[in-house]
Design a protein around this motif. Structure first.
Motif, PDB file in Angstrom:
ATOM      1  N   GLU A 197     105.584  43.307  21.518  1.00 58.14           N
ATOM      2  CA  GLU A 197     104.830  42.419  20.632  1.00 58.14           C
ATOM      3  C   GLU A 197     104.567  41.069  21.293  1.00 58.14           C
ATOM      4  O   GLU A 197     103.482  40.505  21.168  1.00 58.14           O
ATOM      5  N   ALA A 198     105.559  40.543  22.037  1.00 53.35           N
ATOM      6  CA  ALA A 198     105.377  39.265  22.724  1.00 53.35           C
ATOM      7  C   ALA A 198     104.318  39.384  23.807  1.00 53.35           C
ATOM      8  O   ALA A 198     103.493  38.483  23.980  1.00 53.35           O
TER       9      ALA A 198
ATOM     10  N   THR B 154     111.539  41.218  27.256  1.00 51.96           N
ATOM     11  CA  THR B 154     110.275  40.842  26.627  1.00 51.96           C
ATOM     12  C   THR B 154     109.793  42.010  25.789  1.00 51.96           C
ATOM     13  O   THR B 154     109.613  43.111  26.293  1.00 51.96           O
TER      14      THR B 154
ATOM     15  N   TYR C 234     101.841  41.537  23.816  1.00 49.55           N
ATOM     16  CA  TYR C 234     100.570  41.669  23.096  1.00 49.55           C
ATOM     17  C   TYR C 234     100.069  40.298  22.650  1.00 49.55           C
ATOM     18  O   TYR C 234      98.893  39.971  22.789  1.00 49.55           O
ATOM     19  N   ASN C 235     100.971  39.472  22.116  1.00 52.76           N
ATOM     20  CA  ASN C 235     100.568  38.141  21.649  1.00 52.76           C
ATOM     21  C   ASN C 235     100.085  37.266  22.800  1.00 52.76           C
ATOM     22  O   ASN C 235      99.126  36.512  22.646  1.00 52.76           O
ATOM     23  N   LYS C 236     100.726  37.352  23.956  1.00 60.40           N
ATOM     24  CA  LYS C 236     100.285  36.578  25.119  1.00 60.40           C
ATOM     25  C   LYS C 236      98.898  37.023  25.559  1.00 60.40           C
ATOM     26  O   LYS C 236      98.048  36.195  25.889  1.00 60.40           O
ATOM     27  N   ARG C 237      98.665  38.309  25.601  1.00 62.62           N
ATOM     28  CA  ARG C 237      97.348  38.818  25.996  1.00 62.62           C
ATOM     29  C   ARG C 237      96.284  38.435  24.990  1.00 62.62           C
ATOM     30  O   ARG C 237      95.164  38.110  25.363  1.00 62.62           O
ATOM     31  N   LEU C 238      96.627  38.484  23.715  1.00 59.43           N
ATOM     32  CA  LEU C 238      95.687  38.095  22.675  1.00 59.43           C
ATOM     33  C   LEU C 238      95.341  36.613  22.790  1.00 59.43           C
ATOM     34  O   LEU C 238      94.178  36.220  22.644  1.00 59.43           O
ATOM     35  N   HIS C 239      96.338  35.785  23.076  1.00 53.36           N
ATOM     36  CA  HIS C 239      96.106  34.353  23.268  1.00 53.36           C
ATOM     37  C   HIS C 239      95.186  34.112  24.469  1.00 53.36           C
ATOM     38  O   HIS C 239      94.274  33.287  24.410  1.00 53.36           O
TER      39      HIS C 239
END
Length: 108
Positions: free
Chosen positions: A11-12, A8, A14-19
């Motif tokens: 960036e992935a 993982t 980070y994107n999950k946390r941002l979502h």
């Protein structure tokens, strides 16, 4: 053959946390709008916890229905079972703050 584990990337993650953060902000904004438009009836705590009671009924019936569906049984059975549990697990029930007029409207 050998299976490679997919790493993982940062960036992935980070994107999950941002979502997740975005979803939490939307939920908070919707709750704030309900609180502003309806008033203390949608509070999640105290004797005015009518909103908490509705949320608890919704979550438990949804989970109960999903559980019954996993066993190949009708989802309504899980929904009814969760209602029985919510009203009979503790003396007075877990959803005591829901007025009878609301309960009758929900059932209709």
């Amino acid at each position: 053959g050998m299976r490679r584990l997919k790493a993982t990337s940062a960036e992935a993650i980070y994107n999950k946390r941002l979502h997740l953060l975005g979803t939490m902000l939307i939920v908070c904004a919707l709750y704030g709008a309900l609180l502003f438009s309806i008033g203390p009836d949608v509070m999640f705590v105290g004797d005015n916890g009518k909103g908490w009671a509705l949320f608890l009924i919704w979550v438990s019936s949804t989970l109960g229905g999903a559980l019954m569906a996993k066993f190949g049984l009708p989802t309504l059975l899980g929904m009814l079972g969760s209602g029985i549990l919510l009203t009979n697990v503790v003396p007075g029930g877990l959803v005591y703050m829901l007025p009878e007029s609301w309960a009758a409207t929900i059932r209709a």
